[in-house]
Design a protein around this motif. Structure first.
Motif: not given
Length: 140
Positions: A117-123
């Protein structure tokens, strides 16, 4: 409600975000900050210094604390709680020391989300799917 936690969510914080969204606050929005950042006014913080909702070293996970604080009584959540506690507390996050066979797989997948994942939100978005699938499987 706005919920804030540390950047780079791993197993306990991913599962906790799922618990919040599915059993505590369906309208939850998540923000990720450094552990040294001030907690935004009006936000509910978890797993941050000074937050009321945080793990107790060697005793309980954030997921444990949330289940108890918000009186989540779902039996499947109780099973998930045992898996997380096994990894985070019993095995001290060492996959080779988990007691429950299912723990390792779930925790490896959740940890791997940070690598894909590229971002915390994506995780957290991906973790929601993983946790939904785990819940559905345990329900059967």
């Amino acid at each position: 409600m706005l919920w804030v936690t540390r950047h780079e969510p791993h197993v306990d914080r991913c599962a906790s975000a799922w618990l919040i969204k599915n059993f505590i606050d369906p309208e939850a929005l998540f923000e990720f900050i450094s552990k040294d950042s001030p907690i935004p006014r009006g936000a509910t913080a978890f797993t941050l210094p000074g937050a009321e909702i945080r793990p107790i070293e060697g005793k309980s996970t954030t997921f444990d604390v949330l289940v108890e604080k918000f009186k989540v009584s779902d039996p499947i959540v109780a099973n998930i709680r045992q898996l997380l506690h096994d990894f985070e507390i019993t095995a001290a996050e060492d996959i080779t020391k988990v007691k429950n066979a299912g723990t390792a797989g779930v925790c490896l997948i959740l940890r791997g989300l940070a690598r894909t994942s590229k971002t915390d939100h994506e995780i957290v978005t991906k973790a929601m799917t993983v946790m939904d699938a785990l819940y559905a499987e345990l329900k059967e």
